[in-house]
Design an enzyme around this catalytic site. Sequence first.
Site, PDB file in Angstrom:
ATOM      1  N   LYS A  58       0.838  -1.214   0.000  1.00  0.00           N
ATOM      2  CA  LYS A  58       0.000   0.000   0.000  1.00  0.00           C
ATOM      3  C   LYS A  58       0.866   1.256   0.000  1.00  0.00           C
ATOM      4  N   GLY A 192      -4.305 -12.130 -10.273  1.00  0.00           N
ATOM      5  CA  GLY A 192      -5.069 -12.093  -9.024  1.00  0.00           C
ATOM      6  C   GLY A 192      -4.770 -10.793  -8.303  1.00  0.00           C
ATOM      7  N   VAL A 193      -4.901 -10.841  -6.983  1.00  0.00           N
ATOM      8  CA  VAL A 193      -4.788  -9.610  -6.204  1.00  0.00           C
ATOM      9  C   VAL A 193      -3.366  -9.034  -6.275  1.00  0.00           C
ATOM     10  N   GLU A 213      -2.602 -14.857 -17.421  1.00  0.00           N
ATOM     11  CA  GLU A 213      -3.527 -15.490 -16.476  1.00  0.00           C
ATOM     12  C   GLU A 213      -4.078 -16.778 -17.065  1.00  0.00           C
ATOM     13  N   GLY A 280      -0.908 -17.394  -6.156  1.00  0.00           N
ATOM     14  CA  GLY A 280      -1.510 -17.868  -4.918  1.00  0.00           C
ATOM     15  C   GLY A 280      -0.466 -18.180  -3.867  1.00  0.00           C
ATOM     16  N   ARG A 281      -0.923 -18.467  -2.659  1.00  0.00           N
ATOM     17  CA  ARG A 281      -0.023 -18.716  -1.536  1.00  0.00           C
ATOM     18  C   ARG A 281      -0.389 -20.035  -0.868  1.00  0.00           C
ATOM     19  N   ASP A 321      -3.704 -17.263   7.840  1.00  0.00           N
ATOM     20  CA  ASP A 321      -3.438 -17.888   6.530  1.00  0.00           C
ATOM     21  C   ASP A 321      -3.117 -19.376   6.626  1.00  0.00           C
ATOM     22  N   ALA A 329      -5.537 -10.210   6.101  1.00  0.00           N
ATOM     23  CA  ALA A 329      -5.030  -9.811   7.411  1.00  0.00           C
ATOM     24  C   ALA A 329      -6.172  -9.628   8.414  1.00  0.00           C
ATOM     25  N   HIS A 453     -23.638  15.358   1.817  1.00  0.00           N
ATOM     26  CA  HIS A 453     -23.452  15.779   0.429  1.00  0.00           C
ATOM     27  C   HIS A 453     -22.366  16.852   0.371  1.00  0.00           C
TER      28      HIS A 453
HETATM   29  P1  FAD Z   1       1.650 -13.938   8.425  1.00  0.00           P
HETATM   30  O1  FAD Z   1       1.399 -12.501   8.275  1.00  0.00           O
HETATM   31  O2  FAD Z   1       2.237 -14.672   7.274  1.00  0.00           O
HETATM   32  O3  FAD Z   1       2.613 -14.072   9.695  1.00  0.00           O
HETATM   33  C1  FAD Z   1       3.154 -15.293  10.082  1.00  0.00           C
HETATM   34  C2  FAD Z   1       4.398 -15.003  10.899  1.00  0.00           C
HETATM   35  O4  FAD Z   1       4.802 -16.206  11.527  1.00  0.00           O
HETATM   36  C3  FAD Z   1       5.579 -14.540  10.072  1.00  0.00           C
HETATM   37  O5  FAD Z   1       6.226 -13.464  10.710  1.00  0.00           O
HETATM   38  C4  FAD Z   1       6.500 -15.751  10.036  1.00  0.00           C
HETATM   39  O6  FAD Z   1       7.873 -15.415   9.933  1.00  0.00           O
HETATM   40  C5  FAD Z   1       6.208 -16.340  11.393  1.00  0.00           C
HETATM   41  N1  FAD Z   1       6.511 -17.774  11.517  1.00  0.00           N
HETATM   42  C6  FAD Z   1       6.174 -18.772  10.678  1.00  0.00           C
HETATM   43  N2  FAD Z   1       6.566 -19.965  11.187  1.00  0.00           N
HETATM   44  C7  FAD Z   1       7.167 -19.706  12.376  1.00  0.00           C
HETATM   45  C8  FAD Z   1       7.741 -20.503  13.377  1.00  0.00           C
HETATM   46  N3  FAD Z   1       7.765 -21.832  13.283  1.00  0.00           N
HETATM   47  N4  FAD Z   1       8.260 -19.878  14.470  1.00  0.00           N
HETATM   48  C9  FAD Z   1       8.228 -18.526  14.600  1.00  0.00           C
HETATM   49  N5  FAD Z   1       7.685 -17.723  13.668  1.00  0.00           N
HETATM   50  C10 FAD Z   1       7.146 -18.302  12.590  1.00  0.00           C
HETATM   51  N6  FAD Z   1      -4.309  -8.856   3.269  1.00  0.00           N
HETATM   52  C11 FAD Z   1      -5.196  -7.862   3.504  1.00  0.00           C
HETATM   53  O7  FAD Z   1      -6.140  -8.054   4.264  1.00  0.00           O
HETATM   54  N7  FAD Z   1      -5.057  -6.634   2.912  1.00  0.00           N
HETATM   55  C12 FAD Z   1      -4.052  -6.367   2.053  1.00  0.00           C
HETATM   56  O8  FAD Z   1      -3.956  -5.253   1.536  1.00  0.00           O
HETATM   57  C13 FAD Z   1      -3.109  -7.381   1.782  1.00  0.00           C
HETATM   58  N8  FAD Z   1      -2.090  -7.163   0.940  1.00  0.00           N
HETATM   59  C14 FAD Z   1      -1.186  -8.157   0.714  1.00  0.00           C
HETATM   60  C15 FAD Z   1      -0.164  -7.916  -0.198  1.00  0.00           C
HETATM   61  C16 FAD Z   1       0.759  -8.899  -0.470  1.00  0.00           C
HETATM   62  C17 FAD Z   1       1.870  -8.619  -1.438  1.00  0.00           C
HETATM   63  C18 FAD Z   1       0.663 -10.161   0.197  1.00  0.00           C
HETATM   64  C19 FAD Z   1       1.676 -11.237  -0.059  1.00  0.00           C
HETATM   65  C20 FAD Z   1      -0.351 -10.414   1.086  1.00  0.00           C
HETATM   66  C21 FAD Z   1      -1.297  -9.416   1.343  1.00  0.00           C
HETATM   67  N9  FAD Z   1      -2.363  -9.629   2.211  1.00  0.00           N
HETATM   68  C22 FAD Z   1      -3.282  -8.641   2.430  1.00  0.00           C
HETATM   69  C23 FAD Z   1      -2.531 -10.912   2.914  1.00  0.00           C
HETATM   70  C24 FAD Z   1      -2.001 -10.795   4.356  1.00  0.00           C
HETATM   71  O9  FAD Z   1      -0.645 -10.400   4.311  1.00  0.00           O
HETATM   72  C25 FAD Z   1      -2.153 -12.118   5.078  1.00  0.00           C
HETATM   73  O10 FAD Z   1      -3.481 -12.576   4.983  1.00  0.00           O
HETATM   74  C26 FAD Z   1      -1.776 -11.971   6.529  1.00  0.00           C
HETATM   75  O11 FAD Z   1      -0.449 -11.535   6.676  1.00  0.00           O
HETATM   76  C27 FAD Z   1      -1.941 -13.295   7.272  1.00  0.00           C
HETATM   77  O12 FAD Z   1      -1.596 -13.120   8.605  1.00  0.00           O
HETATM   78  P2  FAD Z   1      -1.049 -14.343   9.483  1.00  0.00           P
HETATM   79  O13 FAD Z   1      -0.837 -13.782  10.838  1.00  0.00           O
HETATM   80  O14 FAD Z   1      -1.925 -15.510   9.329  1.00  0.00           O
HETATM   81  O15 FAD Z   1       0.349 -14.749   8.823  1.00  0.00           O
HETATM   82  P1  NAI Z   2      -4.678 -14.960  -6.103  1.00  0.00           P
HETATM   83  O1  NAI Z   2      -5.309 -16.227  -5.704  1.00  0.00           O
HETATM   84  O2  NAI Z   2      -5.344 -13.677  -5.786  1.00  0.00           O
HETATM   85  O3  NAI Z   2      -4.432 -14.957  -7.679  1.00  0.00           O
HETATM   86  C1  NAI Z   2      -3.677 -15.931  -8.311  1.00  0.00           C
HETATM   87  C2  NAI Z   2      -4.016 -15.905  -9.795  1.00  0.00           C
HETATM   88  O4  NAI Z   2      -3.072 -16.711 -10.465  1.00  0.00           O
HETATM   89  C3  NAI Z   2      -5.395 -16.472 -10.094  1.00  0.00           C
HETATM   90  O5  NAI Z   2      -6.089 -15.598 -10.949  1.00  0.00           O
HETATM   91  C4  NAI Z   2      -5.089 -17.799 -10.745  1.00  0.00           C
HETATM   92  O6  NAI Z   2      -6.072 -18.200 -11.681  1.00  0.00           O
HETATM   93  C5  NAI Z   2      -3.754 -17.511 -11.410  1.00  0.00           C
HETATM   94  N1  NAI Z   2      -2.945 -18.688 -11.667  1.00  0.00           N
HETATM   95  C6  NAI Z   2      -2.753 -19.764 -10.867  1.00  0.00           C
HETATM   96  N2  NAI Z   2      -1.912 -20.632 -11.452  1.00  0.00           N
HETATM   97  C7  NAI Z   2      -1.547 -20.096 -12.642  1.00  0.00           C
HETATM   98  C8  NAI Z   2      -0.695 -20.504 -13.688  1.00  0.00           C
HETATM   99  N3  NAI Z   2      -0.025 -21.667 -13.634  1.00  0.00           N
HETATM  100  N4  NAI Z   2      -0.561 -19.712 -14.773  1.00  0.00           N
HETATM  101  C9  NAI Z   2      -1.219 -18.516 -14.843  1.00  0.00           C
HETATM  102  N5  NAI Z   2      -2.051 -18.088 -13.880  1.00  0.00           N
HETATM  103  C10 NAI Z   2      -2.203 -18.850 -12.788  1.00  0.00           C
HETATM  104  O7  NAI Z   2      -3.203 -15.019  -5.498  1.00  0.00           O
HETATM  105  P2  NAI Z   2      -2.077 -13.920  -5.338  1.00  0.00           P
HETATM  106  O8  NAI Z   2      -2.315 -12.755  -6.215  1.00  0.00           O
HETATM  107  O9  NAI Z   2      -0.805 -14.674  -5.422  1.00  0.00           O
HETATM  108  O10 NAI Z   2      -2.282 -13.427  -3.853  1.00  0.00           O
HETATM  109  C11 NAI Z   2      -2.289 -14.391  -2.794  1.00  0.00           C
HETATM  110  C12 NAI Z   2      -3.236 -13.999  -1.737  1.00  0.00           C
HETATM  111  O11 NAI Z   2      -2.701 -12.915  -0.976  1.00  0.00           O
HETATM  112  C13 NAI Z   2      -4.564 -13.453  -2.230  1.00  0.00           C
HETATM  113  O12 NAI Z   2      -5.454 -14.482  -2.573  1.00  0.00           O
HETATM  114  C14 NAI Z   2      -5.045 -12.701  -1.048  1.00  0.00           C
HETATM  115  O13 NAI Z   2      -5.609 -13.606  -0.131  1.00  0.00           O
HETATM  116  C15 NAI Z   2      -3.761 -12.139  -0.469  1.00  0.00           C
HETATM  117  N6  NAI Z   2      -3.621 -10.762  -0.906  1.00  0.00           N
HETATM  118  C16 NAI Z   2      -4.559  -9.848  -0.520  1.00  0.00           C
HETATM  119  C17 NAI Z   2      -4.489  -8.546  -0.934  1.00  0.00           C
HETATM  120  C18 NAI Z   2      -5.564  -7.611  -0.552  1.00  0.00           C
HETATM  121  O14 NAI Z   2      -6.356  -7.947   0.318  1.00  0.00           O
HETATM  122  N7  NAI Z   2      -5.639  -6.441  -1.162  1.00  0.00           N
HETATM  123  C19 NAI Z   2      -3.379  -8.055  -1.752  1.00  0.00           C
HETATM  124  C20 NAI Z   2      -2.453  -9.107  -2.132  1.00  0.00           C
HETATM  125  C21 NAI Z   2      -2.579 -10.386  -1.683  1.00  0.00           C
END
Ligand code: FAD
Ligand code: NAI
Length: 474
Positions: A58, A192-193, A213, A280-281, A321, A329, A453
Amino acid sequence: MSKSFDVVVIGGGPGGYIAAIRAAQLGMSVACIDEWKNEKGGPAPGGTCTNVGCIPSKALLQSSEHFEHASHGMAEHGVDIKGVKLNLAQMMGRKDSVVKQNNDGILYLFKKNKVSFFHGRGSFVSADAQGYQIAVSGASAETLTAKHVVIATGSIPRELPGAPFDEKQILSNTGALAIDAVPKRLGVIGAGVIGLEMGSVWRRLGSEVTILEAMPVFLGAVDETVAKEAHKLFLKQGLAIEMGVKIGAIKNGKEVSVEYVDTQGKEHKALFDKLIISIGRIPNTIGLSPEAVGLKLDERGFIAVDDQCRATLPNVWAVGDVVRGPMLAHKAEEEGVAVAERIAGQHGHVNFGTIPWVIYTSPEIAWVGRTEQQLKADGVAYKSGSFPFLANGRARALGDTSGLVKFLADAKTDEILGVHIVGPMASELISEAVVAMEFRASAEDIARICHAHPTLSEATKEAALAVDKRALNF
Ligand code: FAD
Ligand code: NAI
């Protein structure tokens, strides 16, 4: 040395750190273990979200939007800016300092709430009558004993077979947030996102972005009216998005070559300076050693939990997650709070039907509840109403009239079933819909509420009016 706690939380992301704070607020002794390291090797709690997810993405979305506005969007307002230049190092430095403020904020909150923080990896060792023994390895090397364990170890990016992340040319979200020079040709696999958010950042900064995609339908999980509108707008902005492709060989050399087949069966080879793979993750249980205590994972590698986040062993919980459900988050945080309250004997609650989604592109996309295609598939009788930002006075004043608000309501009871927005500040506008749905409001409830408004939120009211075919300004 052994230390005993009522609750040990493994993972300090939004699920874990919030669970730890809430458990401490409720009077329990709490430890949180997190292994994330900053560039100096020190602790960086906040997980994916703070370090390589929500917060840095962000920050860069905001900075790149300023750059684009300063370069192209100000003349119509009568503000002439000449010679706009990008200082990428400054932009990245600002992003890093925003991340650090969040890391430090969490450490401060731990101190304030008397949560004991351990920097290192937490692994299950054994279980006995005292509870669970968790080894911490890393900066703090100890064994902790826990009556309750909350697993919040998050997720990691999924790799494409044959194209491992090197974070130099083939990038996950981590590398995509730390590119040091604007790549001329940026490829993204996955629309995706992450693909759309990071593709937008780098397009605004000057890259030619091509997103490949696999699915034939753009943003299949999003309401189709909104997805179609967003697709049109992104193409107009200059994102090249190819749907329905089949990715073949990826070669990482001087540049990255990606072979793919399009929907007509035609073979292509695209060359990129950098390639982001965002497909995806997957849940992260690396180093957790669940097998040491017999903790079960499901068939996809998530920690198996029930709808209350209870894992398959007594007093072991998992949130965020690393368990089923959307990887967001705020979903992780809600589960963290609910679990802490359940441990304290209270009735923590998460309403999975009202978790909002936001994609922070420009325009933003936000929604809550069911999409029109889901309602059709579920055989639900519904009414719909929508209102374009083009007819909203505030959007015109802003100079940002793209998009619309769409309401879906039960045909008989008028209860709101879903709200879908693509447009300016959709991320903020969606909260009204979440509150309304949480209170099981009808579309008429929103339609009869006085909205200030001129605000963008009037588009929400008008869309609610449109459900009853009585929008006033369109
Ligand atoms: P995480 O945030 O992954 O935290 C897990 C933590 O546990 C990490 O610090 C890791 O190092 C630690 N850990 C793991 N295993 C161990 C262990 N064995 N011992 C000690 N520590 C450990 N979500 C939104 O809602 N809004 C967004 O705008 C958004 N943007 C995103 C953008 C990107 C690029 C990405 C990749 C994700 C985004 N997300 C967003 C998704 C969001 O980041 C996750 O859903 C969220 O972080 C999940 O929280 P969590 O606490 O489950 O895990
Ligand atoms: P995603 O699930 O949003 O998108 C993955 C995309 O990749 C899908 O459209 C899927 O069809 C495509 N795909 C999968 N396999 C493929 C292949 N072999 N070839 C081509 N396309 C393929 O996953 P993304 O973008 O990696 O993000 C992971 C997660 O992180 C999100 O699902 C979301 O939960 C979280 N996230 C949330 C954000 C937010 O809330 N604003 C921002 C970024 C991530």
